[in-house]
Design an enzyme around this catalytic site. Structure first.
Site, PDB file in Angstrom:
ATOM      1  N   GLY A 228      51.619  38.572  33.507  1.00  0.00           N
ATOM      2  CA  GLY A 228      52.179  38.435  34.841  1.00  0.00           C
ATOM      3  C   GLY A 228      53.538  39.071  35.017  1.00  0.00           C
ATOM      4  O   GLY A 228      54.171  38.899  36.062  1.00  0.00           O
ATOM      5  N   ALA A 252      49.494  29.754  32.982  1.00  0.00           N
ATOM      6  CA  ALA A 252      49.178  31.166  32.754  1.00  0.00           C
ATOM      7  C   ALA A 252      48.417  31.704  33.959  1.00  0.00           C
ATOM      8  O   ALA A 252      47.251  32.103  33.866  1.00  0.00           O
ATOM      9  CB  ALA A 252      48.377  31.330  31.473  1.00  0.00           C
ATOM     10  N   GLU A 253      49.095  31.726  35.106  1.00  0.00           N
ATOM     11  CA  GLU A 253      48.420  32.164  36.329  1.00  0.00           C
ATOM     12  C   GLU A 253      47.970  33.612  36.250  1.00  0.00           C
ATOM     13  O   GLU A 253      46.981  34.016  36.873  1.00  0.00           O
ATOM     14  CB  GLU A 253      49.337  31.954  37.537  1.00  0.00           C
ATOM     15  N   ASP A 254      48.666  34.442  35.452  1.00  0.00           N
ATOM     16  CA  ASP A 254      48.311  35.856  35.352  1.00  0.00           C
ATOM     17  C   ASP A 254      46.906  36.046  34.786  1.00  0.00           C
ATOM     18  O   ASP A 254      46.131  36.874  35.266  1.00  0.00           O
ATOM     19  CB  ASP A 254      49.334  36.614  34.511  1.00  0.00           C
ATOM     20  N   TYR A 255      46.576  35.277  33.758  1.00  0.00           N
ATOM     21  CA  TYR A 255      45.243  35.359  33.152  1.00  0.00           C
ATOM     22  C   TYR A 255      44.163  34.993  34.177  1.00  0.00           C
ATOM     23  O   TYR A 255      43.123  35.669  34.269  1.00  0.00           O
ATOM     24  CB  TYR A 255      45.166  34.420  31.949  1.00  0.00           C
TER      25      TYR A 255
END
Length: 415
Positions: A228, A252-255
């Site tokens: 992210g 881990a919002e990016d994942y």
């Protein structure tokens, strides 16, 4: 079926011994194959770094007859570090023709507000504004901080970029050029700017060797790997998933951004320019805490990494290689281990220079010291991440659950 009780096979315990020998040989074969596989990973990462990174802006992928899409750049900010002003200024000087800057600050007393306001005054012609206060939509404080900016974003592409990222004037053009018709997300491989101090060397060695090796290989074979730090996404795809607030239950919002996009058949692509991290704060304990936190997130999101990740590290894999070649070929384990370390270190040196796209700012001796420190401490960071269930991130303490869901233990900031 009758069994001969006087058989020497059973009387002498040969059956148990044979089973043990077969088991040992089975492990030896597994570790030898895994060892060979990791050398293939080295080769893929090195070739992919030359193929994908540090190219000139890929303007051929941009149709001159089609207007470039607008980009809303969201910058979540918390506090001030010595390089914040110069890092943020690089976004104001981008040569991309159509973008807006959305700065997000949670607290009205945050000193980052003064930095942003000074830049807004210095570049009045740039479409930029400051969002203060955030919105409580989940556990993730970064999502809460960005939510008002995301809701007001007016362009079809959204770039989420961390505060410590430094951008070149053509970086945004480079990222947009990889946003093909079937691409939903373009990300940058994390790397670091040249900075002074041994801790800075350790960070550059890590991001240019161990991290780059796995990141580039994962991108080559199509595994979800975006971080992210700097990710350009189609806003309509996020909106179809409920917007970024739908990911507020994860740290881990990016994942999960990437997963939601690829699950619907869209592709992800890596930019030819790495994400240049340029935080003004750099120390070894902070770096190790960061690596440990990432490991905990990986364990929660993808549990099989608990079994495989230790054997991707140089020291542990070298021990396994020495064991397997001793069993299979009767090679001297000490010689195998030392040769393994030497070749691994040399390949990492060339991978680092490839990612850097030239000479690094430190000597080979300093590289070896930083490399040895990183590799010898990696197993201890893995053990710490494995047996510590809580995670400290920003101002909060959290407990991770399988699947990546998170529970806040002790919130310290009122939202």
């Amino acid at each position: 079926m009758n069994t001969r009780v006087d058989s020497p096979w059973y009387a002498s315990g040969d059956f148990a011994m044979s089973t043990l020998i077969y088991t040992i040989h089975g492990f030896a074969v597994f570790f030898f194959v895994f060892w060979c596989g990791m050398w293939c990973v080295h080769l893929i990462a090195f070739i992919w770094s030359h193929w994908k990174l540090n190219k000139k802006v890929n303007t051929k992928m941009v149709d001159p007859e089609v207007p470039l899409p607008g980009v809303s750049i969201i910058k979540p900010l918390v506090g001030v570090d010595p390089n914040l002003y110069s890092n943020l200024e690089t976004f104001f000087t981008s040569t991309y023709p159509k973008f807006e800057l959305l700065f997000c600050v949670q607290e009205k007393t945050d000193p980052a507000i003064k930095i942003v306001q000074d830049l807004l005054d210095k570049y009045p012609h740039v479409d930029a504004r400051l969002c203060i206060g955030g919105e409580k939509v989940g556990i993730n404080p970064k999502i809460n901080n960005m939510q008002p900016a995301y809701s007001s974003a007016k362009h079809e592409l959204v770039l989420i970029s961390d505060s410590g990222i430094r951008m070149k004037d053509d970086t945004l053009m480079d990222m947009v050029s990889f946003m093909g018709e079937n691409v939903g997300l373009v990300h940058q491989m994390p790397f670091v700017c040249d900075r002074s101090g041994f801790a800075a060397i350790i960070e550059k060695v890590y991001f240019g060797t161990s991290h780059a090796r796995i990141y580039l290989t994962a991108d080559c074979v199509g595994i979800n790997c975006p971080t992210g730090m700097s990710a350009l996404m189609r806003k309509k795809l996020l909106d179809e998933s409920g917007g970024i607030k739908a990911f507020g239950c994860y740290l881990a919002e990016d994942y999960f951004f990437a997963k939601s996009i690829t699950d619907r058949g869209w592709k992800i692509s890596i930019s030819s320019q790495p994400a240049w991290q340029n935080s003004g704060f750099c120390d070894i304990p902070g770096f190790q805490a960061r690596i440990s936190r990432w490991a905990k997130l990986r364990f929660a999101m993808v549990p099989p990494t608990i079994l495989l990740e230790p054997f991707t590290e140089c020291m542990m894999l070298g021990i396994c290689a020495a064991f397997s070649t001793r069993i299979l070929f009767m090679w001297d384990p000490i010689v195998v281990f030392l040769v393994h370390l030497l070749i691994w270190c040399i390949i990492d040196w060339f991978l680092l220079r490839s990612v850097q796209n030239g000479s690094v700012s430190f000597t080979k001796f300093e590289f070896v010291l930083a490399w040895l420190f990183r590799e010898t401490t990696a197993p201890f960071l893995f053990i710490h991440a494995l047996f510590s269930q809580s995670i400290q991130w920003r101002q909060g303490l959290y407990r991770l659950h399988w699947g990546g869901l998170v529970e806040e233990i002790s919130p310290k900031v009122k939202l």
